[in-house]
Design a protein around this motif. Structure first.
Motif, PDB file in Angstrom:
ATOM      1  N   MET A   1     -23.055 -11.133  45.964  1.00  0.00           N
ATOM      2  CA  MET A   1     -22.642 -12.467  46.321  1.00  0.00           C
ATOM      3  C   MET A   1     -21.730 -12.375  47.533  1.00  0.00           C
ATOM      4  SD  MET A   1     -20.656 -15.356  44.048  1.00  0.00           S
ATOM      5  CE  MET A   1     -22.085 -15.957  43.181  1.00  0.00           C
ATOM      6  N   GLN A   2     -21.960 -13.275  48.455  1.00  0.00           N
ATOM      7  CA  GLN A   2     -21.153 -13.333  49.666  1.00  0.00           C
ATOM      8  C   GLN A   2     -19.768 -13.891  49.354  1.00  0.00           C
ATOM      9  OE1 GLN A   2     -22.185 -12.376  52.769  1.00  0.00           O
ATOM     10  NE2 GLN A   2     -24.135 -11.680  51.962  1.00  0.00           N
ATOM     11  N   ARG A   3     -18.847 -13.578  50.220  1.00  0.00           N
ATOM     12  CA  ARG A   3     -17.484 -14.052  50.031  1.00  0.00           C
ATOM     13  C   ARG A   3     -17.429 -15.586  50.027  1.00  0.00           C
ATOM     14  NH1 ARG A   3     -13.071 -12.121  54.126  1.00  0.00           N
ATOM     15  NH2 ARG A   3     -12.979 -14.229  54.919  1.00  0.00           N
ATOM     16  N   ARG A   4     -18.178 -16.217  50.890  1.00  0.00           N
ATOM     17  CA  ARG A   4     -18.198 -17.680  50.940  1.00  0.00           C
ATOM     18  C   ARG A   4     -18.731 -18.266  49.625  1.00  0.00           C
ATOM     19  NH1 ARG A   4     -19.995 -20.869  56.136  1.00  0.00           N
ATOM     20  NH2 ARG A   4     -18.107 -19.857  56.730  1.00  0.00           N
ATOM     21  N   GLY A   5     -19.760 -17.662  49.082  1.00  0.00           N
ATOM     22  CA  GLY A   5     -20.323 -18.115  47.802  1.00  0.00           C
ATOM     23  C   GLY A   5     -19.326 -17.936  46.664  1.00  0.00           C
ATOM     24  N   LEU A   6     -18.591 -16.828  46.704  1.00  0.00           N
ATOM     25  CA  LEU A   6     -17.584 -16.576  45.674  1.00  0.00           C
ATOM     26  C   LEU A   6     -16.452 -17.611  45.756  1.00  0.00           C
ATOM     27  CD1 LEU A   6     -16.800 -14.657  43.387  1.00  0.00           C
ATOM     28  CD2 LEU A   6     -15.571 -13.305  45.072  1.00  0.00           C
ATOM     29  N   LEU A   7     -16.060 -17.955  46.969  1.00  0.00           N
ATOM     30  CA  LEU A   7     -15.018 -18.977  47.136  1.00  0.00           C
ATOM     31  C   LEU A   7     -15.500 -20.337  46.632  1.00  0.00           C
ATOM     32  CD1 LEU A   7     -13.559 -18.014  50.610  1.00  0.00           C
ATOM     33  CD2 LEU A   7     -12.439 -17.811  48.395  1.00  0.00           C
ATOM     34  N   LYS A   8     -16.750 -20.671  46.913  1.00  0.00           N
ATOM     35  CA  LYS A   8     -17.299 -21.947  46.429  1.00  0.00           C
ATOM     36  C   LYS A   8     -17.346 -21.963  44.901  1.00  0.00           C
ATOM     37  CE  LYS A   8     -20.219 -23.110  50.372  1.00  0.00           C
ATOM     38  NZ  LYS A   8     -21.612 -23.215  50.837  1.00  0.00           N
ATOM     39  N   LEU A   9     -17.757 -20.856  44.325  1.00  0.00           N
ATOM     40  CA  LEU A   9     -17.818 -20.764  42.861  1.00  0.00           C
ATOM     41  C   LEU A   9     -16.420 -20.916  42.247  1.00  0.00           C
ATOM     42  CD1 LEU A   9     -19.495 -20.222  40.302  1.00  0.00           C
ATOM     43  CD2 LEU A   9     -19.013 -17.797  40.641  1.00  0.00           C
ATOM     44  N   GLY A  10     -15.447 -20.257  42.845  1.00  0.00           N
ATOM     45  CA  GLY A  10     -14.067 -20.363  42.352  1.00  0.00           C
ATOM     46  C   GLY A  10     -13.524 -21.770  42.488  1.00  0.00           C
ATOM     47  N   GLY A  12     -15.306 -24.554  42.616  1.00  0.00           N
ATOM     48  CA  GLY A  12     -16.036 -25.396  41.652  1.00  0.00           C
ATOM     49  C   GLY A  12     -15.512 -25.201  40.236  1.00  0.00           C
ATOM     50  N   ALA A  13     -15.251 -23.950  39.878  1.00  0.00           N
ATOM     51  CA  ALA A  13     -14.722 -23.678  38.531  1.00  0.00           C
ATOM     52  C   ALA A  13     -13.344 -24.292  38.359  1.00  0.00           C
ATOM     53  CB  ALA A  13     -14.673 -22.179  38.276  1.00  0.00           C
ATOM     54  N   ALA A  14     -12.503 -24.250  39.393  1.00  0.00           N
ATOM     55  CA  ALA A  14     -11.168 -24.834  39.303  1.00  0.00           C
ATOM     56  C   ALA A  14     -11.247 -26.345  39.123  1.00  0.00           C
ATOM     57  CB  ALA A  14     -10.363 -24.495  40.559  1.00  0.00           C
ATOM     58  N   VAL A  15     -12.171 -26.985  39.822  1.00  0.00           N
ATOM     59  CA  VAL A  15     -12.334 -28.436  39.684  1.00  0.00           C
ATOM     60  C   VAL A  15     -12.798 -28.782  38.271  1.00  0.00           C
ATOM     61  CG1 VAL A  15     -13.695 -30.421  40.445  1.00  0.00           C
ATOM     62  CG2 VAL A  15     -12.694 -28.877  42.139  1.00  0.00           C
ATOM     63  N   VAL A  16     -13.779 -28.031  37.771  1.00  0.00           N
ATOM     64  CA  VAL A  16     -14.298 -28.294  36.419  1.00  0.00           C
ATOM     65  C   VAL A  16     -13.199 -28.098  35.375  1.00  0.00           C
ATOM     66  CG1 VAL A  16     -15.882 -27.455  34.644  1.00  0.00           C
ATOM     67  CG2 VAL A  16     -16.695 -27.823  36.978  1.00  0.00           C
ATOM     68  N   LEU A  17     -12.442 -27.016  35.494  1.00  0.00           N
ATOM     69  CA  LEU A  17     -11.360 -26.770  34.536  1.00  0.00           C
ATOM     70  C   LEU A  17     -10.269 -27.827  34.643  1.00  0.00           C
ATOM     71  CD1 LEU A  17     -11.033 -22.888  34.679  1.00  0.00           C
ATOM     72  CD2 LEU A  17     -11.915 -24.272  32.808  1.00  0.00           C
ATOM     73  N   GLY A  18      -9.975 -28.262  35.839  1.00  0.00           N
ATOM     74  CA  GLY A  18      -8.983 -29.323  36.020  1.00  0.00           C
ATOM     75  C   GLY A  18      -9.422 -30.619  35.375  1.00  0.00           C
ATOM     76  N   LEU A  19     -10.672 -30.965  35.563  1.00  0.00           N
ATOM     77  CA  LEU A  19     -11.187 -32.188  34.937  1.00  0.00           C
ATOM     78  C   LEU A  19     -11.214 -32.067  33.419  1.00  0.00           C
ATOM     79  CD1 LEU A  19     -14.102 -33.105  37.382  1.00  0.00           C
ATOM     80  CD2 LEU A  19     -11.928 -34.304  37.086  1.00  0.00           C
ATOM     81  N   ALA A  20     -11.610 -30.900  32.928  1.00  0.00           N
ATOM     82  CA  ALA A  20     -11.640 -30.693  31.477  1.00  0.00           C
ATOM     83  C   ALA A  20     -10.238 -30.776  30.895  1.00  0.00           C
ATOM     84  CB  ALA A  20     -12.284 -29.349  31.149  1.00  0.00           C
ATOM     85  N   GLY A  21      -9.260 -30.183  31.577  1.00  0.00           N
ATOM     86  CA  GLY A  21      -7.876 -30.237  31.110  1.00  0.00           C
ATOM     87  C   GLY A  21      -7.328 -31.647  31.116  1.00  0.00           C
ATOM     88  N   THR A  22      -7.647 -32.394  32.159  1.00  0.00           N
ATOM     89  CA  THR A  22      -7.202 -33.788  32.237  1.00  0.00           C
ATOM     90  C   THR A  22      -7.833 -34.613  31.126  1.00  0.00           C
ATOM     91  OG1 THR A  22      -6.935 -33.599  34.627  1.00  0.00           O
ATOM     92  CG2 THR A  22      -7.073 -35.823  33.724  1.00  0.00           C
TER      93      THR A  22
END
Length: 170
Positions: A1-10, A12-22
């Motif tokens: 996985m490219q660095r850019r793809g890894l950053l996008k995945l991270g 996206g995961a942070a947004v999903v976790l933030g929404l789930a926590g909220t």
């Protein structure tokens, strides 16, 4: 996985976790109110259901709302005497047990507390008592022990349990 793809995945995961926590924070209501000294309506529903399961069969009738409210007030008094850390944990437990997902995941009760039958509640409490999980056993003891303390500290209930009360010391 490219660095850019890894950053996008991270990201996206942070947004999903933030929404789930909220969403979880909005969904969960406190189990205790008034500075953690009284049961919230959700907490009262849990202990009213536990009382039906534990004391049904002669000690306390489910339809006796005055007696049930007095019992819940005594649960409040018992909780007020607990240390802050214990009250905070109890509030979290009651908050979790108020949600359908939490109730099912933690104790296996599919039905809402108010709608569950007395037999279903008794079965759930027995499964908690006999569980191999220490967490589930602690849930059992928290619910059962607080209920028993609140019930048996009322002198009006002593005769129901066959206890004549303290004897006079001559």
């Amino acid at each position: 996985m490219q660095r850019r793809g890894l950053l996008k995945l991270g990201l996206g995961a942070a947004v999903v976790l933030g929404l789930a926590g909220t969403g979880a924070a909005l969904l969960l209501k406190p189990g205790l109110v008034d500075g953690g000294r009284k049961l919230s309506p959700a907490g009262r529903a849990v202990f009213a259901a536990v009382a039906r399961a534990v004391f049904d069969g002669g000690l306390m009738k489910a339809e006796d709302t005055a007696r049930l409210n007095a019992f819940l007030d005594r649960v409040d008094a018992s909780i007020a005497g607990l240390p802050d850390a214990v009250r905070a944990e109890l509030s979290q437990l009651l908050s979790l047990l108020d949600t359908s997902a939490g109730r099912y995941a933690l104790i296996g009760l599919k039905t809402d507390w108010a709608k569950a039958s007395t037999a279903e509640l008794a079965e759930v409490l027995e499964a908690l008592r006999l569980s191999g999980s220490q967490t589930r056993q602690q849930v059992y003891h928290a619910l059962r022990d607080l209920s028993s303390v609140a019930f048996f500290t009322d002198p009006a209930n002593w005769s129901l349990a066959g206890y004549p009360g303290p004897r006079e010391i001559p």
